[in-house]
Design a protein around this motif. Structure first.
Motif, PDB file in Angstrom:
ATOM      1  N   ASP A  84      50.038  52.117  66.818  1.00  0.00           N
ATOM      2  CA  ASP A  84      51.434  51.748  66.601  1.00  0.00           C
ATOM      3  C   ASP A  84      51.512  50.344  66.021  1.00  0.00           C
ATOM      4  OD1 ASP A  84      52.458  54.172  67.660  1.00  0.00           O
ATOM      5  OD2 ASP A  84      52.288  53.380  69.694  1.00  0.00           O
ATOM      6  N   GLU A  85      52.583  50.074  65.284  1.00  0.00           N
ATOM      7  CA  GLU A  85      52.823  48.742  64.741  1.00  0.00           C
ATOM      8  C   GLU A  85      53.764  48.025  65.701  1.00  0.00           C
ATOM      9  OE1 GLU A  85      54.840  46.704  60.826  1.00  0.00           O
ATOM     10  OE2 GLU A  85      53.920  48.688  60.624  1.00  0.00           O
ATOM     11  N   VAL A  86      53.356  46.842  66.161  1.00  0.00           N
ATOM     12  CA  VAL A  86      54.114  46.128  67.186  1.00  0.00           C
ATOM     13  C   VAL A  86      54.418  44.702  66.718  1.00  0.00           C
ATOM     14  CG1 VAL A  86      54.106  45.287  69.566  1.00  0.00           C
ATOM     15  CG2 VAL A  86      53.045  47.477  69.031  1.00  0.00           C
ATOM     16  N   VAL A  87      55.665  44.295  66.965  1.00  0.00           N
ATOM     17  CA  VAL A  87      56.113  42.929  66.705  1.00  0.00           C
ATOM     18  C   VAL A  87      56.730  42.403  67.995  1.00  0.00           C
ATOM     19  CG1 VAL A  87      57.732  41.482  65.409  1.00  0.00           C
ATOM     20  CG2 VAL A  87      56.602  43.403  64.276  1.00  0.00           C
ATOM     21  N   ILE A  88      56.435  41.141  68.323  1.00  0.00           N
ATOM     22  CA  ILE A  88      57.112  40.483  69.443  1.00  0.00           C
ATOM     23  C   ILE A  88      58.003  39.394  68.861  1.00  0.00           C
ATOM     24  CG2 ILE A  88      56.894  39.087  71.529  1.00  0.00           C
ATOM     25  CD1 ILE A  88      54.126  40.320  71.948  1.00  0.00           C
ATOM     26  N   VAL A  89      59.293  39.437  69.200  1.00  0.00           N
ATOM     27  CA  VAL A  89      60.223  38.381  68.827  1.00  0.00           C
ATOM     28  C   VAL A  89      60.471  37.564  70.091  1.00  0.00           C
ATOM     29  CG1 VAL A  89      62.525  37.808  67.976  1.00  0.00           C
ATOM     30  CG2 VAL A  89      61.295  39.770  67.013  1.00  0.00           C
ATOM     31  N   TRP A  90      59.923  36.357  70.116  1.00  0.00           N
ATOM     32  CA  TRP A  90      60.108  35.461  71.256  1.00  0.00           C
ATOM     33  C   TRP A  90      61.470  34.796  71.106  1.00  0.00           C
ATOM     34  CZ3 TRP A  90      56.489  36.357  74.689  1.00  0.00           C
ATOM     35  CH2 TRP A  90      55.204  36.716  74.284  1.00  0.00           C
ATOM     36  N   THR A  91      62.358  35.022  72.074  1.00  0.00           N
ATOM     37  CA  THR A  91      63.721  34.506  71.950  1.00  0.00           C
ATOM     38  C   THR A  91      63.991  33.302  72.843  1.00  0.00           C
ATOM     39  OG1 THR A  91      64.596  36.005  73.632  1.00  0.00           O
ATOM     40  CG2 THR A  91      64.556  36.811  71.359  1.00  0.00           C
ATOM     41  N   GLY A  92      62.974  32.788  73.496  1.00  0.00           N
ATOM     42  CA  GLY A  92      63.165  31.643  74.380  1.00  0.00           C
ATOM     43  C   GLY A  92      61.860  30.893  74.566  1.00  0.00           C
ATOM     44  N   TYR A  93      61.670  30.340  75.741  1.00  0.00           N
ATOM     45  CA  TYR A  93      60.523  29.475  76.039  1.00  0.00           C
ATOM     46  C   TYR A  93      59.230  30.281  76.110  1.00  0.00           C
ATOM     47  CZ  TYR A  93      57.453  26.252  78.453  1.00  0.00           C
ATOM     48  OH  TYR A  93      56.399  25.461  78.789  1.00  0.00           O
ATOM     49  N   VAL A  94      58.219  29.827  75.379  1.00  0.00           N
ATOM     50  CA  VAL A  94      56.900  30.452  75.419  1.00  0.00           C
ATOM     51  C   VAL A  94      55.894  29.372  75.805  1.00  0.00           C
ATOM     52  CG1 VAL A  94      55.138  31.690  74.114  1.00  0.00           C
ATOM     53  CG2 VAL A  94      57.557  32.097  73.631  1.00  0.00           C
ATOM     54  N   GLU A  95      55.354  29.508  77.012  1.00  0.00           N
ATOM     55  CA  GLU A  95      54.370  28.547  77.500  1.00  0.00           C
ATOM     56  C   GLU A  95      53.023  28.868  76.867  1.00  0.00           C
ATOM     57  OE1 GLU A  95      52.269  28.434  81.634  1.00  0.00           O
ATOM     58  OE2 GLU A  95      54.184  27.385  81.814  1.00  0.00           O
ATOM     59  N   ASP A  96      52.348  27.846  76.386  1.00  0.00           N
ATOM     60  CA  ASP A  96      51.017  28.033  75.816  1.00  0.00           C
ATOM     61  C   ASP A  96      50.038  28.193  76.970  1.00  0.00           C
ATOM     62  OD1 ASP A  96      48.932  28.211  74.048  1.00  0.00           O
ATOM     63  OD2 ASP A  96      48.754  26.043  73.759  1.00  0.00           O
ATOM     64  N   ASN A  97      49.544  29.416  77.174  1.00  0.00           N
ATOM     65  CA  ASN A  97      48.632  29.672  78.278  1.00  0.00           C
ATOM     66  C   ASN A  97      47.598  30.726  77.876  1.00  0.00           C
ATOM     67  OD1 ASN A  97      49.680  32.402  78.937  1.00  0.00           O
ATOM     68  ND2 ASN A  97      51.519  31.294  79.520  1.00  0.00           N
ATOM     69  N   PHE A  98      46.665  30.979  78.747  1.00  0.00           N
ATOM     70  CA  PHE A  98      45.570  31.899  78.441  1.00  0.00           C
ATOM     71  C   PHE A  98      46.058  33.324  78.161  1.00  0.00           C
ATOM     72  CE2 PHE A  98      46.268  32.571  82.899  1.00  0.00           C
ATOM     73  CZ  PHE A  98      45.940  33.893  83.125  1.00  0.00           C
ATOM     74  N   MET A  99      47.166  33.738  78.759  1.00  0.00           N
ATOM     75  CA  MET A  99      47.660  35.108  78.566  1.00  0.00           C
ATOM     76  C   MET A  99      48.150  35.320  77.135  1.00  0.00           C
ATOM     77  SD  MET A  99      49.537  35.927  82.161  1.00  0.00           S
ATOM     78  CE  MET A  99      49.950  37.580  81.697  1.00  0.00           C
ATOM     79  N   LEU A 100      48.678  34.285  76.521  1.00  0.00           N
ATOM     80  CA  LEU A 100      49.126  34.383  75.143  1.00  0.00           C
ATOM     81  C   LEU A 100      47.950  34.731  74.230  1.00  0.00           C
ATOM     82  CD1 LEU A 100      51.832  34.102  73.723  1.00  0.00           C
ATOM     83  CD2 LEU A 100      51.307  31.714  73.305  1.00  0.00           C
ATOM     84  N   GLY A 101      46.787  34.193  74.544  1.00  0.00           N
ATOM     85  CA  GLY A 101      45.580  34.481  73.782  1.00  0.00           C
ATOM     86  C   GLY A 101      45.053  35.893  73.974  1.00  0.00           C
ATOM     87  N   GLN A 102      45.532  36.590  75.003  1.00  0.00           N
ATOM     88  CA  GLN A 102      45.086  37.963  75.261  1.00  0.00           C
ATOM     89  C   GLN A 102      45.837  38.994  74.419  1.00  0.00           C
ATOM     90  OE1 GLN A 102      45.576  38.507  79.487  1.00  0.00           O
ATOM     91  NE2 GLN A 102      43.753  37.319  79.985  1.00  0.00           N
ATOM     92  N   ILE A 103      46.903  38.581  73.754  1.00  0.00           N
ATOM     93  CA  ILE A 103      47.656  39.510  72.907  1.00  0.00           C
ATOM     94  C   ILE A 103      46.844  39.782  71.650  1.00  0.00           C
ATOM     95  CG2 ILE A 103      49.764  39.816  71.540  1.00  0.00           C
ATOM     96  CD1 ILE A 103      51.210  38.097  73.641  1.00  0.00           C
ATOM     97  N   ASP A 104      46.686  41.052  71.339  1.00  0.00           N
ATOM     98  CA  ASP A 104      45.903  41.496  70.180  1.00  0.00           C
ATOM     99  C   ASP A 104      46.379  40.782  68.914  1.00  0.00           C
ATOM    100  OD1 ASP A 104      45.049  43.237  67.887  1.00  0.00           O
ATOM    101  OD2 ASP A 104      44.256  44.459  69.515  1.00  0.00           O
TER     102      ASP A 104
END
Length: 168
Positions: A33-53
């Motif tokens: 599937d083709e996936v897009v994430i639209v972040w609409t607020g605060y995004v903390e720079d953390n290790f979990m962000l790096g786990q997104i494909d």
């Protein structure tokens, strides 16, 4: 046919909800599937962000939109802020469509954080399915966030984490 899906996510810190997002988008991408994430607020720079494909496209929108949307002044200032919000709505819609040129071809728009994304509502096209992802008991959200039944009924699909949440 593979799906094209956009997740509207209000914030991203570290926790169970964020782990569900990472797992869901990575699984969808692995299935083609083709996936897009639209972040609409605060995004903390953390290790979990790096786990997104890396195949997941990520778009960061302005926090200004939320500041104007949450203001409740009276008089001339209220009118000014209302007009500013309307202009920002158009700006945000253009911004999103600029970064996703084939926006109307996406099958599903998912409001991932319990119906909390305000930008989500200005982006809907007629042929797109509106989905809300509920991460807890509906009774709790109804009290805490004034998440009304009429708002819930505006979605085509509701994703719940447990059978108990589904029954509510």
């Amino acid at each position: 046919m593979k799906n094209k899906i956009i997740f509207f996510v209000k914030d991203f810190i570290v926790g169970g909800v964020e782990q569900v997002l990472v797992t869901a988008v990575n699984t969808l991408v692995e299935n083609g599937d083709e996936v897009v994430i639209v972040w609409t607020g605060y995004v903390e720079d953390n290790f979990m962000l790096g786990q997104i494909d890396s195949r997941v496209k990520q778009i960061y929108t302005s926090k200004i939109w939320h500041l104007v949307g949450s203001a409740k002044p009276k008089g001339k200032l209220a009118k000014f802020l209302w007009h500013t919000k309307q202009n920002l709505n158009l700006f945000m819609l253009r911004f999103i469509k600029k970064h996703i040129p084939d926006f109307s071809s996406y099958n599903y728009l998912i409001d991932f954080k319990n119906g909390s994304s305000k930008i989500f509502n200005i982006c809907i096209e007629k042929n797109q399915k509106k989905v809300v992802w509920i991460h807890g008991a509906f009774s709790r959200f109804n009290k805490k966030n004034k998440f009304k039944t009429y708002k819930l009924n505006s979605f085509d699909k509701i994703v719940c984490l447990t059978e108990s949440f589904k029954r509510q």
